[in-house]
Design a protein around this motif. Structure first.
Motif, mmCIF file in Angstrom:
data_model
loop_
_atom_site.group_PDB
_atom_site.id
_atom_site.type_symbol
_atom_site.label_atom_id
_atom_site.label_comp_id
_atom_site.label_asym_id
_atom_site.label_seq_id
_atom_site.Cartn_x
_atom_site.Cartn_y
_atom_site.Cartn_z
ATOM 1 N N GLN A 169 16.378 53.182 3.674
ATOM 2 C CA GLN A 169 16.701 54.480 4.277
ATOM 3 C C GLN A 169 17.924 54.412 5.193
ATOM 4 N N GLY A 170 18.499 53.219 5.360
ATOM 5 C CA GLY A 170 19.681 53.062 6.194
ATOM 6 C C GLY A 170 19.388 52.902 7.681
ATOM 7 N N GLN A 171 18.129 52.653 8.043
ATOM 8 C CA GLN A 171 17.781 52.466 9.451
ATOM 9 C C GLN A 171 18.060 51.042 9.932
ATOM 10 N N ILE A 172 18.208 50.122 8.978
ATOM 11 C CA ILE A 172 18.473 48.712 9.274
ATOM 12 C C ILE A 172 19.677 48.308 8.444
ATOM 13 N N ALA A 173 20.543 47.477 8.999
ATOM 14 C CA ALA A 173 21.731 47.014 8.279
ATOM 15 C C ALA A 173 21.336 46.431 6.922
ATOM 16 N N ALA A 187 13.817 39.238 11.022
ATOM 17 C CA ALA A 187 13.404 40.353 11.886
ATOM 18 C C ALA A 187 11.926 40.250 12.221
ATOM 19 N N MET A 188 11.118 39.953 11.199
ATOM 20 C CA MET A 188 9.678 39.810 11.424
ATOM 21 C C MET A 188 9.397 38.647 12.372
ATOM 22 N N GLY A 248 20.215 44.764 17.308
ATOM 23 C CA GLY A 248 20.847 43.760 16.443
ATOM 24 C C GLY A 248 20.718 44.073 14.962
ATOM 25 N N MET A 249 19.706 44.854 14.589
ATOM 26 C CA MET A 249 19.493 45.180 13.177
ATOM 27 C C MET A 249 20.169 46.483 12.754
ATOM 28 N N ASP A 260 22.495 44.107 5.236
ATOM 29 C CA ASP A 260 22.567 42.647 5.082
ATOM 30 C C ASP A 260 21.653 41.905 6.065
ATOM 31 N N PHE A 261 20.797 42.630 6.824
ATOM 32 C CA PHE A 261 19.947 41.954 7.805
ATOM 33 C C PHE A 261 18.789 41.254 7.109
#
Length: 193
Positions: free
Chosen positions: A142-146, A154-155, A188-189, A148-149
């Motif tokens: 949905q585009g909420q996180i980069a 993240a988890m 950061g994400m 390429d992250f």
């Protein structure tokens, strides 16, 4: 197996699990014994050993038999709010009675017993991880996180902060702390221009 025998087996299992949890809460995991569990549950030791090869595996089953409902991530369209909701629920569950001392003991046993560690990972951690990774992937889509992250990173960042406080420092995991962790992680994400 007849319905009566199945019901009796389920009742015995429930009695053994309850006795295990009660005794662990009363005396601590270190003092928990199969003999004491058998006596409290009103069964023979052989009944327990037929189902569980060790005290650690019995304890794993008993702890994981406790209710962990409500730890699945909803999708409201706001990844930060959805993650915050689950982090608060998980914190309230794992740091409150009766879970806190039982879960700490389980994690301690997992450090010494590879079968307990594998069972914990497979039956609790992996289920939570898979759910969270699905939710993070949806947020990424949905585009909420980069794009390429690294979602597994993240988890690890988000859950690692909670486990650090829970196990290492034993400082309170407050809602303010959760908000600070979320802010740092999701900053950061965030997608970059």
């Amino acid at each position: 197996m007849t319905d009566h025998r199945a019901a009796r087996s389920a009742d015995r299992t429930e009695a053994i699990m309850r006795a295990t949890l009660d005794l662990a809460l009363e005396a601590g995991y270190a003092k928990l014994s199969i003999e004491a569990v058998a006596t409290r549950a009103g069964v023979g030791k052989h009944t327990i050993y037929r189902r569980w090869p060790s005290k650690g595996m019995l304890f794993l089953d008993a702890v994981l038999s406790m209710n962990t409902e409500g730890l699945a991530h909803r999708d409201t369209g706001d990844i930060v709010a959805d993650t915050r909701e689950v982090m608060i629920k998980a914190t309230e569950l794992l740091t409150g009675p009766p879970w806190a001392p039982l879960y700490r003991a389980l994690l301690g046993e997992a450090q010494h017993d590879p079968k307990v560690a594998a069972g914990h990972k497979e039956r609790f951690i992996q289920r939570q991880s898979d759910d969270f990774l699905r939710r993070l992937q949806t947020a990424k889509d949905q585009g909420q996180i980069a794009s390429d992250f690294d979602l597994e990173l993240a988890m690890d960042l988000l859950s690692g902060a909670l486990y650090y406080r829970f196990l290492c420092t034993q400082e309170p995991i407050t809602r303010d702390y959760i908000d600070r962790v979320l802010n740092a992680a999701f900053t950061g994400m965030a997608p970059r221009p």
